[in-house]
Design an enzyme around this catalytic site. Sequence first.
Site: not given
Length: 273
Positions: A3, A59, A263
């Site tokens: 991240e 990112k 997720r």
Amino acid sequence: MPEMPEVENVRATLQELVPGKKIDQVIVRVPKMIVSTPPDEFVHMLVGQEIEGVRRRGKFLLFDLTNCTILSHLRMEGKFRLMDENEEVSKHTHIIFHFEDHTELRFLDVRKFGTMEVTNKYGEGETRSIKKLGPEPLTQAFTLTDFATGVKKTSRAIKTALLDQKLVAGVGNIYADEICFEAKVRPERAANSLSDKEIKRIFKATKSIMTEAVALGGSTVRTYVNSQGKLGQYQNKLKVYGKTDEPCVVCGTPIEKIKLNGRGTHFCPNCQK
């Protein structure tokens, strides 16, 4: 997936290692990793170019060369390592930038999901990848007013909203869980159900957590290392991510894990409402 804090630390270490190096050969062993340009054209454009610096947007890593910019996304497992040309090339090395000084910048990726593309120098803002990105959480462009407006527009779960790179660039699964915990908000709460106070807590938590994570070199929870092979340290600060069934550091209630839009999502059922 690395991240923003992890990618920023990769950028910082690369900035110490590669500026001033001139490319005299590029080897692409996995052509699918080169996007938007045929691999042979990618190679042709880069040979003879000198690396001037390394930036980051969200990112994405941005390598500024003499006449162009390379955009690189690490995806799940991508890593850059500067090595001597005589060092053994591992089977997971898929792109090699060979320099005139007989060193090589190698891109390694066990899962082969990483990507690279070349654009006009400083022209990343015109690419589809970068154009859609929202503000960086540690910049003045990230304001409470705009963040609150974006949050109130969507009925998606607040964690899902935090993962939307158009709302804020660079937040991923690890830090979204930690942000929601710090803000005392359940990750599955509908974003537009949050009060102004809750939104402000999430905004402040986003800035504080990302700031500390960058300072500590990011989180090594799987295989992440920076470009000098060093581990991150923020994993030692994580309070909910990866802590399933462990006692909450605040109240002692076991941390729970659910699936939220595919997720894995961690939270304290007592502290977060």
